[in-house]
Design a protein around this motif. Sequence first.
Motif, PDB file in Angstrom:
ATOM      1  N   MET A   1     -30.724 -20.281  37.435  1.00  0.00           N
ATOM      2  CA  MET A   1     -29.565 -20.879  36.810  1.00  0.00           C
ATOM      3  C   MET A   1     -28.314 -20.081  37.161  1.00  0.00           C
ATOM      4  SD  MET A   1     -28.773 -21.535  32.749  1.00  0.00           S
ATOM      5  CE  MET A   1     -30.075 -22.761  32.633  1.00  0.00           C
ATOM      6  N   SER A   2     -27.242 -20.775  37.532  1.00  0.00           N
ATOM      7  CA  SER A   2     -26.002 -20.102  37.902  1.00  0.00           C
ATOM      8  C   SER A   2     -25.365 -19.476  36.666  1.00  0.00           C
ATOM      9  CB  SER A   2     -25.026 -21.098  38.526  1.00  0.00           C
ATOM     10  OG  SER A   2     -24.564 -22.028  37.569  1.00  0.00           O
ATOM     11  N   ASP A   3     -24.470 -18.486  36.898  1.00  0.00           N
ATOM     12  CA  ASP A   3     -23.766 -17.849  35.791  1.00  0.00           C
ATOM     13  C   ASP A   3     -22.953 -18.867  35.001  1.00  0.00           C
ATOM     14  OD1 ASP A   3     -24.748 -15.338  36.378  1.00  0.00           O
ATOM     15  OD2 ASP A   3     -23.076 -14.829  37.689  1.00  0.00           O
ATOM     16  N   PHE A   4     -22.368 -19.841  35.701  1.00  0.00           N
ATOM     17  CA  PHE A   4     -21.545 -20.849  35.034  1.00  0.00           C
ATOM     18  C   PHE A   4     -22.385 -21.685  34.073  1.00  0.00           C
ATOM     19  CE2 PHE A   4     -19.769 -25.201  34.973  1.00  0.00           C
ATOM     20  CZ  PHE A   4     -18.561 -24.925  34.362  1.00  0.00           C
ATOM     21  N   ASN A   5     -23.555 -22.139  34.540  1.00  0.00           N
ATOM     22  CA  ASN A   5     -24.420 -22.956  33.687  1.00  0.00           C
ATOM     23  C   ASN A   5     -24.993 -22.135  32.537  1.00  0.00           C
ATOM     24  OD1 ASN A   5     -24.041 -25.261  35.216  1.00  0.00           O
ATOM     25  ND2 ASN A   5     -25.799 -24.858  36.535  1.00  0.00           N
ATOM     26  N   LYS A   6     -25.315 -20.861  32.812  1.00  0.00           N
ATOM     27  CA  LYS A   6     -25.840 -20.001  31.747  1.00  0.00           C
ATOM     28  C   LYS A   6     -24.784 -19.775  30.672  1.00  0.00           C
ATOM     29  CE  LYS A   6     -28.632 -15.850  31.134  1.00  0.00           C
ATOM     30  NZ  LYS A   6     -29.268 -14.683  31.814  1.00  0.00           N
ATOM     31  N   LYS A   7     -23.528 -19.636  31.072  1.00  0.00           N
ATOM     32  CA  LYS A   7     -22.451 -19.470  30.103  1.00  0.00           C
ATOM     33  C   LYS A   7     -22.376 -20.681  29.171  1.00  0.00           C
ATOM     34  CE  LYS A   7     -18.393 -18.132  31.516  1.00  0.00           C
ATOM     35  NZ  LYS A   7     -17.184 -17.953  32.364  1.00  0.00           N
ATOM     36  N   ARG A   8     -22.585 -21.880  29.701  1.00  0.00           N
ATOM     37  CA  ARG A   8     -22.518 -23.080  28.869  1.00  0.00           C
ATOM     38  C   ARG A   8     -23.639 -23.098  27.845  1.00  0.00           C
ATOM     39  NH1 ARG A   8     -21.648 -27.993  33.083  1.00  0.00           N
ATOM     40  NH2 ARG A   8     -23.730 -27.292  33.684  1.00  0.00           N
ATOM     41  N   ILE A   9     -24.828 -22.639  28.245  1.00  0.00           N
ATOM     42  CA  ILE A   9     -25.950 -22.599  27.307  1.00  0.00           C
ATOM     43  C   ILE A   9     -25.706 -21.541  26.234  1.00  0.00           C
ATOM     44  CG2 ILE A   9     -28.429 -22.239  27.063  1.00  0.00           C
ATOM     45  CD1 ILE A   9     -27.630 -24.808  28.496  1.00  0.00           C
ATOM     46  N   TYR A  10     -25.176 -20.395  26.642  1.00  0.00           N
ATOM     47  CA  TYR A  10     -24.858 -19.352  25.655  1.00  0.00           C
ATOM     48  C   TYR A  10     -23.762 -19.826  24.698  1.00  0.00           C
ATOM     49  CZ  TYR A  10     -27.692 -15.458  27.309  1.00  0.00           C
ATOM     50  OH  TYR A  10     -28.736 -14.625  27.591  1.00  0.00           O
ATOM     51  N   ASN A  11     -22.787 -20.555  25.206  1.00  0.00           N
ATOM     52  CA  ASN A  11     -21.746 -21.103  24.341  1.00  0.00           C
ATOM     53  C   ASN A  11     -22.346 -22.088  23.329  1.00  0.00           C
ATOM     54  OD1 ASN A  11     -19.736 -19.647  25.622  1.00  0.00           O
ATOM     55  ND2 ASN A  11     -19.166 -21.314  26.999  1.00  0.00           N
ATOM     56  N   THR A  12     -23.335 -22.835  23.778  1.00  0.00           N
ATOM     57  CA  THR A  12     -24.003 -23.780  22.884  1.00  0.00           C
ATOM     58  C   THR A  12     -24.770 -23.037  21.796  1.00  0.00           C
ATOM     59  OG1 THR A  12     -24.249 -25.342  24.728  1.00  0.00           O
ATOM     60  CG2 THR A  12     -25.604 -25.727  22.776  1.00  0.00           C
ATOM     61  N   LEU A 202     -19.546 -13.830  32.543  1.00  0.00           N
ATOM     62  CA  LEU A 202     -20.083 -13.611  31.205  1.00  0.00           C
ATOM     63  C   LEU A 202     -19.438 -14.563  30.195  1.00  0.00           C
ATOM     64  CD1 LEU A 202     -20.195  -9.703  30.943  1.00  0.00           C
ATOM     65  CD2 LEU A 202     -22.109 -11.263  31.365  1.00  0.00           C
ATOM     66  N   PRO A 203     -20.211 -15.046  29.222  1.00  0.00           N
ATOM     67  CA  PRO A 203     -19.636 -15.881  28.155  1.00  0.00           C
ATOM     68  C   PRO A 203     -18.832 -15.029  27.186  1.00  0.00           C
ATOM     69  CG  PRO A 203     -21.947 -15.467  27.709  1.00  0.00           C
ATOM     70  CD  PRO A 203     -21.667 -14.872  29.063  1.00  0.00           C
ATOM     71  N   THR A 204     -18.055 -15.687  26.340  1.00  0.00           N
ATOM     72  CA  THR A 204     -17.241 -14.988  25.347  1.00  0.00           C
ATOM     73  C   THR A 204     -17.560 -15.506  23.950  1.00  0.00           C
ATOM     74  OG1 THR A 204     -15.432 -16.586  25.532  1.00  0.00           O
ATOM     75  CG2 THR A 204     -15.342 -14.650  26.961  1.00  0.00           C
ATOM     76  N   LYS A 205     -17.284 -14.664  22.973  1.00  0.00           N
ATOM     77  CA  LYS A 205     -17.363 -15.072  21.579  1.00  0.00           C
ATOM     78  C   LYS A 205     -16.571 -14.070  20.750  1.00  0.00           C
ATOM     79  CE  LYS A 205     -21.689 -12.744  20.221  1.00  0.00           C
ATOM     80  NZ  LYS A 205     -23.028 -12.979  19.622  1.00  0.00           N
ATOM     81  N   SER A 206     -16.496 -14.325  19.443  1.00  0.00           N
ATOM     82  CA  SER A 206     -15.791 -13.419  18.538  1.00  0.00           C
ATOM     83  C   SER A 206     -16.790 -12.642  17.693  1.00  0.00           C
ATOM     84  CB  SER A 206     -14.846 -14.203  17.621  1.00  0.00           C
ATOM     85  OG  SER A 206     -13.796 -14.793  18.366  1.00  0.00           O
ATOM     86  N   ILE A 207     -16.480 -11.371  17.450  1.00  0.00           N
ATOM     87  CA  ILE A 207     -17.274 -10.558  16.551  1.00  0.00           C
ATOM     88  C   ILE A 207     -16.353 -10.002  15.460  1.00  0.00           C
ATOM     89  CG2 ILE A 207     -18.954  -9.956  18.321  1.00  0.00           C
ATOM     90  CD1 ILE A 207     -17.626  -7.207  18.562  1.00  0.00           C
ATOM     91  N   PHE A 208     -16.938  -9.389  14.451  1.00  0.00           N
ATOM     92  CA  PHE A 208     -16.202  -8.887  13.289  1.00  0.00           C
ATOM     93  C   PHE A 208     -15.570 -10.057  12.524  1.00  0.00           C
ATOM     94  CE2 PHE A 208     -15.971  -4.855  15.875  1.00  0.00           C
ATOM     95  CZ  PHE A 208     -16.717  -4.082  15.011  1.00  0.00           C
ATOM     96  N   GLY A 209     -14.578  -9.712  11.714  1.00  0.00           N
ATOM     97  CA  GLY A 209     -13.926 -10.693  10.862  1.00  0.00           C
ATOM     98  C   GLY A 209     -14.397 -10.567   9.426  1.00  0.00           C
ATOM     99  N   GLY A 210     -13.983  -9.476   8.729  1.00  0.00           N
ATOM    100  CA  GLY A 210     -14.390  -9.290   7.343  1.00  0.00           C
ATOM    101  C   GLY A 210     -14.405  -7.828   6.941  1.00  0.00           C
TER     102      GLY A 210
END
Length: 274
Positions: A1-12, A202-210
């Motif tokens: 699986m390409s990095d682009f497609n893997k990023k979409r699955i991780y985003n999901t 690499l995919p992105t997301k947010s951490i912390f918040g509290g």
Amino acid sequence: MSDFNKKRIYNTRNYIETHYNQIISVDSLETISCYSYRNLQRIFYSLFNETIGAYQTRLKVENGYKKLLYSNKQISDIALEIGFADVQSFSKTFKKHFNCSPSLARNQKELLLNEGHPIQTITCVLKPEIIFIPEKAVYYSSCKTSYINPEIEILWDAILKNDFPDSNTEYYGVVADDIVITEKSKCTYDACIATSSLIKNLPTKSIFGGNYARFFHQGSYETLEETYQQIYGGWFLDNDFECSHSPVIEHYLKNEANCDNEADYLTAIFIPLL
């Protein structure tokens, strides 16, 4: 699986994690992943060894278990917070997963925490700083691990092959699961990079918040578990703080990138609070 497609699955998967207690539509998952739901299910299972439905249900009951252990909320309120229609449906699903009722799990809290984080190794009294931390955007990569160092080291070796010219790059580890609740084969660890540099693969997301209780661990990662034993087998049981079901976050302040001696490594451990 390409990095682009893997990023979409991780985003999901990240979308499911942040909306686990809501009804998640097929359309929303297809939009995020850019796959048909049938193909998404197949790819998701091949990567994570769980169907989407089973994953969401597991998040519900495991987050419910965390709330039972680490907060004083009523069981009926917990059931609604994690997405069940009523306490009866929560209790039925919980018992199917853990072979005990939610009330029994709560009553056995001290025994369970002492078993998972035995207090006999405690040598000092920890005094954390309670602080608020806003959300932070990170790049990340994940692995299944029972939180043993070899698997985590392999993950970091892979992610550090990227070039980080930003001198202010920060390194975090997200301990997504609780070893006293989640099966070891399903525990997840995220290696996270906060940087102004662009990392395309690499995919992105947010951490912390509290609000968090911040502890410090000095020394090798091999002895991190001793600090966790002091936190959960000692500090938590001896105080009136209520913890959130959100992941524990580790911030690697002094690490192999900026420190030659493992004895001088410094790790901040953030325990999420209500």
